[in-house]
Design an enzyme around this catalytic site. Structure first.
Site, PDB file in Angstrom:
ATOM      1  CB  CYS A   1      -0.850  -0.012   1.215  1.00 28.75           C
ATOM      2  SG  CYS A   1      -2.200   1.582   0.829  1.00 28.75           S
TER       3      CYS A   1
ATOM      4  CB  CYS B   1      -0.615   3.173   4.132  1.00 27.43           C
ATOM      5  SG  CYS B   1      -2.230   1.626   3.194  1.00 27.43           S
ATOM      6  CG  ASP B   2       3.604   1.028   3.915  1.00 27.22           C
ATOM      7  OD1 ASP B   2       2.989   1.679   5.498  1.00 27.22           O
ATOM      8  OD2 ASP B   2       2.554   0.315   4.468  1.00 27.22           O
TER       9      ASP B   2
END
Ligand code: NAP
Length: 333
Positions: A131, A134-135
């Protein structure tokens, strides 16, 4: 006793819940320990109609849930365990409780497909991710790989390019599944370097990702005849990748890397439904409209749709499944 139990709380499940509750059907949503589905892992969603300035994925899902709750949908924020569709009423288990429903809508979505190479699973969260939204901020000014050749891989690479110093897109063939517009965006991005005909074979590192091993297939006999040192000279500067050997039709590489983002597709969450027919990839088979092979069991979203996999199409399928469920329940009276 519920009229309908909805398994899953992504756009498909929540849209279904909005429609069933508005049709005055007593509705239970088994939402999962982490409710909201894949959009909870994204940031800006620009292609969901009705939001001209875009909307954050988690906000969109929170709105959908609020809307379903406003009409009376009940939620259980536990993971779905199993279901018995062999007799009426259907029995659905989540955590240590069971629930009875006259009908069920399966909207359990799909999960990340991993490369399944040594060193991958144990480094999830320590350099391996699925992701980018997200990261990606953890990889500011770092060097990362994205594995895959579809729209997801292109999208991950583009997101990462906003943070990372260098993004290397590694694809196992030289043809991409991604749409032309996404391929063009990737090509135009100077931070993204594309490696084709290349497979990641191992992810190495002590505590976190430190380097990868890859294999590039090639029919270039002249290149294959060179020593690893000579091959490295051709590629070393751009990627800092070192050839470590050659085989009959391939070159093995090792490359220092800070992160590996895997974007090679999804696996539908269907294996728990033993009585429900699925295709060879595990996607639930739709008999007609949103009906499964089991009377009274309907399906919506990524667990059956391997074609579009969009929030808006999942929501549309959720709506169809709710309307079909309503009709079916009416017929049973
Ligand atoms: P996909 O289109 O199925 O692409 C998966 C890619 O991963 C393929 O290129 C495939 O290679 C590669 N792959 C699969 N297994 C692999 C393995 N074991 N090792 C190495 N590579 C492997 O999946 P997706 O990109 O997740 O997209 C799914 C659907 O969502 C598509 O319909 C896509 O258009 C849609 N989507 C749209 C957007 C957007 O519009 N912005 C964004 C994301 C996704 P091969 O090509 O060799 O099979």
């Amino acid at each position: 006793m519920y009229d309908v139990i909805i398994l899953g709380s992504g756009p498909a499940g929540l849209t279904a819940a909005i429609y069933t509750t508005r049709a005055s059907l007593k509705t239970l949503v088994i939402a999962g320990g982490k409710w909201g589905g894949q959009l909870m892992l994204t940031t800006e969603v620009d292609n969901f109609p009705g939001f001209p300035e875009g909307i954050q994925g988690p906000d969109l899902m929170a709105n959908m849930r609020k809307q379903a709750e406003r009409f009376g949908a009940e939620f259980v924020d536990e993971n779905f365990k199993e279901a018995d569709f062999s007799k009426q009423p259907f029995i659905v288990a989540a955590a240590d409780k069971t629930y009875e429903g006259k009908s069920v809508i399966i909207a359990t979505g799909a999960d990340t497909k991993w490369l399944d190479v040594p060193g991958e699973r144990d480094k999830i969260g320590r350099g391996v991710s699925s992701c980018a939204p997200c990261d990606a901020p953890f990889f500011r000014n770092k060097k990362v790989i994205v594995a895959g050749g579809g729209d997801s891989a292109m999208e991950e690479a583009l997101v990462l390019s906003r943070f990372a110093e260098q993004v290397i897109l590694v694809h196992r063939r030289d043809q991409f599944r991604a749409s032309q517009i996404m391929q063009d965006k990737v090509k135009a991005n100077s931070k993204i370097h594309v490696l084709v005909n290349t497979q990641i074979t191992e992810i190495l590192g002590e505590q976190k990702v430190e380097k990868v091993r890859m294999t590039t297939t090639t029919s270039d006999k002249t290149l294959l005849a060179k020593t690893p040192e000579e091959i490295t000279k051709n590629f070393h500067e751009v990627l800092n990748a070192h050839a470590i050997g050659t085989k009959e039709d391939s070159i093995m590489w090792e490359m220092p890397i800070d992160g590996v983002f895997v974007a090679i597709g999804h696996i539908p969450n269907s294996s728990v439904f033993k009585e429900i027919d699925v295709d060879e990839k595990g996607f639930i088979k739709v008999q007609e409209h949103t009906k499964t092979n089991k009377e009274g069991v309907f399906v919506a979203g990524d667990v059956h749709d391997h074609e579009y996999m969009q929030a808006i199409t999942a929501a549309g399928f959720g709506c169809s499944a709710a309307l079909e469920t309503e009709r079916w329940l009416e017929e049973q009276k």
